[in-house]
Design an enzyme around this catalytic site. Structure first.
Site, mmCIF file in Angstrom:
data_model
loop_
_atom_site.group_PDB
_atom_site.id
_atom_site.type_symbol
_atom_site.label_atom_id
_atom_site.label_comp_id
_atom_site.label_asym_id
_atom_site.label_seq_id
_atom_site.Cartn_x
_atom_site.Cartn_y
_atom_site.Cartn_z
ATOM 1 N N GLU A 48 17.306 87.035 -77.041
ATOM 2 C CA GLU A 48 16.873 85.748 -77.591
ATOM 3 C C GLU A 48 15.391 85.569 -77.307
ATOM 4 O O GLU A 48 14.866 86.121 -76.342
ATOM 5 C CB GLU A 48 17.610 84.587 -76.892
ATOM 6 C CG GLU A 48 18.982 84.297 -77.451
ATOM 7 C CD GLU A 48 19.667 83.133 -76.742
ATOM 8 O OE1 GLU A 48 19.091 82.551 -75.798
ATOM 9 O OE2 GLU A 48 20.794 82.823 -77.128
ATOM 10 N N ARG B 282 35.755 73.122 -69.569
ATOM 11 C CA ARG B 282 36.407 72.502 -68.402
ATOM 12 C C ARG B 282 35.788 71.124 -68.166
ATOM 13 O O ARG B 282 34.799 70.760 -68.793
ATOM 14 C CB ARG B 282 36.140 73.367 -67.170
ATOM 15 C CG ARG B 282 34.632 73.531 -66.929
ATOM 16 C CD ARG B 282 34.273 74.120 -65.591
ATOM 17 N NE ARG B 282 32.846 73.991 -65.347
ATOM 18 C CZ ARG B 282 31.926 74.827 -65.761
ATOM 19 N NH1 ARG B 282 32.247 75.889 -66.460
ATOM 20 N NH2 ARG B 282 30.641 74.612 -65.491
HETATM 21 C C1 MV4 Z 1 17.629 80.484 -71.753
HETATM 22 C C2 MV4 Z 1 16.409 80.056 -71.196
HETATM 23 C C3 MV4 Z 1 15.273 80.193 -71.973
HETATM 24 N N1 MV4 Z 1 15.353 80.742 -73.199
HETATM 25 N N2 MV4 Z 1 17.656 81.000 -72.994
HETATM 26 C C4 MV4 Z 1 20.220 80.051 -67.795
HETATM 27 C C5 MV4 Z 1 21.700 80.096 -67.587
HETATM 28 C C6 MV4 Z 1 22.310 80.135 -68.936
HETATM 29 N N3 MV4 Z 1 23.252 79.070 -69.076
HETATM 30 C C7 MV4 Z 1 21.193 80.022 -69.910
HETATM 31 N N4 MV4 Z 1 19.973 79.940 -69.186
HETATM 32 C C8 MV4 Z 1 18.780 79.922 -69.810
HETATM 33 N N5 MV4 Z 1 18.769 80.404 -71.085
HETATM 34 C C9 MV4 Z 1 16.534 81.140 -73.673
HETATM 35 N N6 MV4 Z 1 16.573 81.693 -74.880
HETATM 36 C C10 MV4 Z 1 16.412 79.526 -69.922
HETATM 37 C C11 MV4 Z 1 17.586 79.467 -69.215
HETATM 38 C C12 MV4 Z 1 17.471 78.936 -67.905
HETATM 39 C C13 MV4 Z 1 18.105 77.780 -67.523
HETATM 40 C C14 MV4 Z 1 18.940 77.089 -68.372
HETATM 41 C C15 MV4 Z 1 19.572 75.946 -67.972
HETATM 42 C C16 MV4 Z 1 19.353 75.465 -66.694
HETATM 43 C C17 MV4 Z 1 18.554 76.119 -65.844
HETATM 44 C C18 MV4 Z 1 17.916 77.283 -66.235
HETATM 45 C C19 MV4 Z 1 17.089 77.940 -65.333
HETATM 46 C C20 MV4 Z 1 16.462 79.087 -65.707
HETATM 47 C C21 MV4 Z 1 16.674 79.590 -66.989
#
Ligand code: MV4
Length: 508
Positions: free
Chosen positions: A218, A310
């Site tokens: 992504e 959940r």
């Molecule tokens: C991302 C992102 C930035 N760009 N996807 C982290 C866990 C998973 N649920 C998805 N996550 C992320 N996906 C893209 N394309 C940044 C994160 C992310 C993040 C997301 C939610 C809460 C905290 C986070 C901490 C670091 C990275």
């Protein structure tokens, strides 16, 4: 008479009142208690299950009946599907609520429960399976016009193909594991040169963590906010959303502070995200309470990330701003009832904050702090809700998640919720081990948090143990200065008291 009864049942198949009279809660700690409280409110009997480490746990004492599952380790107790099911059968429970964690997102368990003629209080095995795979989830929502981060929707193994995709979407990119969660198997790639090695790492991490090496690519959203929408669906085709929770304050993919509503959403974006979340739920025929996660970028574009099938840890902030008891709704939906409200009946009232109180030392890299709750005094007051699972004198077992409690506050507005949180933190007395309470104080006093200017990098950017130590040093200096001022102002009076007292002493 029997005939009339039969007619009644045909006309109202959902009003079978002999159904769901006893619920087994397949969990421990605060969430087991939380679920049982709603059961009791609804006149439903409760069955607790427990491990040898939890013989004296509060959820065991609270329940009407309790069944021992096995030794302390989760794999030998709370994760043992057959044991849990057996406990339901011998107690005659006709519903199983899985809480969060443990077996809550295990499609095989949901299926097994269903096969035994017991109601799994959660979505179908089918929904759990689809949303448990990020690639399957993307595939399912494809036809629903849900905004997604630019990238590819299939597993890749070929580095040359990955390079082609990366060039097309532009760096930085993020490699993710399809089976992933909690950031495992996720790798940020800044340029072409790094891609082969990072991809190799992501794949091997995905294999070792999930036994599934499928990864996809992504575009990396650099400073996103993490905003999730609560949804609720019944078995009659009604699906509503209960607005958002802002969960950007997290540390290493572990949420620490959550709030509802989010300060950045306009009514228009809120509505668009809510509608998208409802569509995500419909894409997998969702039933029950679920959460749709989105990233929100700095231009307020939102992108679907994944769906959690959940009840979530942070569900109370949604309950406080909507007035809906989510566990009660889960049970009603599982019983086949129609949702008693429509989207238009729901509105946001006030503001709620949640702090997760962990037995971890914020001054020592958040290492688990093991020990006994020598002192445990709960804060009370207007707008304070505490969902906890321990009492004074209890030990926090090392076998499970170290969360002691969730401190939740509600106010007419965000500032009131924050002030009540600071008041509650001050009046929450825990001794015997270190907790994340001082870290919470740091967050709720931080000007970036107060102004609402937060993203997923907040902790990394703003927090260091020195900040708490500095805060304490300042507090000590202020206390000393106040003491000195008091002393100087009252010196004369104090002298007089002293002399009278010494007079008494002499006379004795
Ligand atoms: C991302 C992102 C930035 N760009 N996807 C982290 C866990 C998973 N649920 C998805 N996550 C992320 N996906 C893209 N394309 C940044 C994160 C992310 C993040 C997301 C939610 C809460 C905290 C986070 C901490 C670091 C990275």
């Amino acid at each position: 008479m029997p005939r009339a009864l039969r007619t009644f049942n045909v006309q109202h198949p959902t009003l079978n009142l002999n159904f769901m009279k006893k619920i087994l809660v397949a969990n421990r700690g605060e969430i087991a208690l939380r679920v049982m409280r709603s059961c009791r409110k609804m006149g439903i009997k409760t069955v607790a299950v427990y491990s040898e480490a939890d013989r004296n746990a509060m959820h065991v004492k609270f329940a009407d009946e309790a069944v021992l599952l096995g030794p302390a380790p989760s794999a030998e107790s709370y994760l043992k599907m057959e044991k849990v099911l057996e406990a339901a059968k011998i107690t005659g429970a006709d519903g199983i609520h899985p809480g969060y964690g443990f077996l809550s997102e295990n499609a095989a368990f949901a299926k097994m429960v269903e096969k035994a003629g017991i109601t799994f209080i959660g979505p179908s095995p089918h929904s759990i399976k689809i949303m448990g795979s990020k690639l399957a989830a993307k595939e399912a929502v494809k036809k629903y016009d849900i905004p997604m981060v630019p990238g590819i929707e299939e597993a890749i193994t070929d580095v040359e193909f990955a390079k082609k995709i990366a060039k097309k979407i532009g760096f930085p990119i993020l490699i993710k594991a399809s089976a992933g969660g909690g950031g495992k198997g996720m790798r940020v790639v800044e340029n072409l040169k790094e891609l082969p090695s990072q991809m190799e790492r992501a794949i091997s991490e995905a294999i070792s963590s999930f036994g599934d090496g499928s990864v996809f690519i992504e575009k990396y959203v650099t400073s996103p906010r993490h905003i999730e929408i609560q949804v609720l669906a019944d078995t009659h085709g009604n699906t509503v959303h209960l607005f958002e929770r802002e969960c950007s304050i997290q540390r290493r993919h572990q949420k620490v502070v959550e709030e509802a509503p989010s300060v950045v959403l306009t009514p228009e974006i809120r509505e668009a995200m809510g509608e998208a979340a409802v569509k995500v739920a419909k894409s997998c025929d969702y039933v029950g309470a679920g959460t749709v996660e989105f990233l929100l970028d700095d231009k307020k574009n939102f992108y679907f990330l994944e769906m959690n099938t959940r009840l979530q840890v942070e569900h109370p902030v949604t309950e406080l701003i909507t007035g809906v008891d989510l566990v009660e709704e889960q049970i009603k939906v599982a019983r086949g009832e129609k949702l008693s409200f429509a989207q238009k009946d729901l509105e946001i009232k006030g503001h709620a904050m949640e702090l997760r109180v962990y037995a971890e030392d914020p001054l020592n890299n958040f290492l688990p702090s093991i020990g006994t709750l020598e002192t445990y005094k709960r804060p009370t007051g207007e707008g304070i809700r505490l969902d906890d699972g321990y009492e004074e004198g209890m030990e926090i077992p090392i076998y499970y998640d170290p969360m002691i409690a969730k401190l939740i506050t509600y106010g007419a507005n965000r500032n009131e919720a924050i002030q009540r949180m600071l008041f509650a933190i001050k009046n929450y007395k825990i001794e015997g081990l270190q907790t994340t309470l001082p870290f919470g104080k740091f967050v709720f006093e931080h000007e970036a948090f107060i102004s609402g200017n937060i993203d997923t990098h907040f902790v990394k950017e703003h927090y260091s143990p020195e900040k708490i130590k500095e805060g304490r040093a300042v507090a000590k200096k202020i206390a000393a200065a106040v003491g000195l001022k008091y002393f100087l102002e009252n010196q004369k009076q104090l002298k007089e008291i002293e002399s009278t007292q010494s007079g008494w002493t002499q006379r004795d």
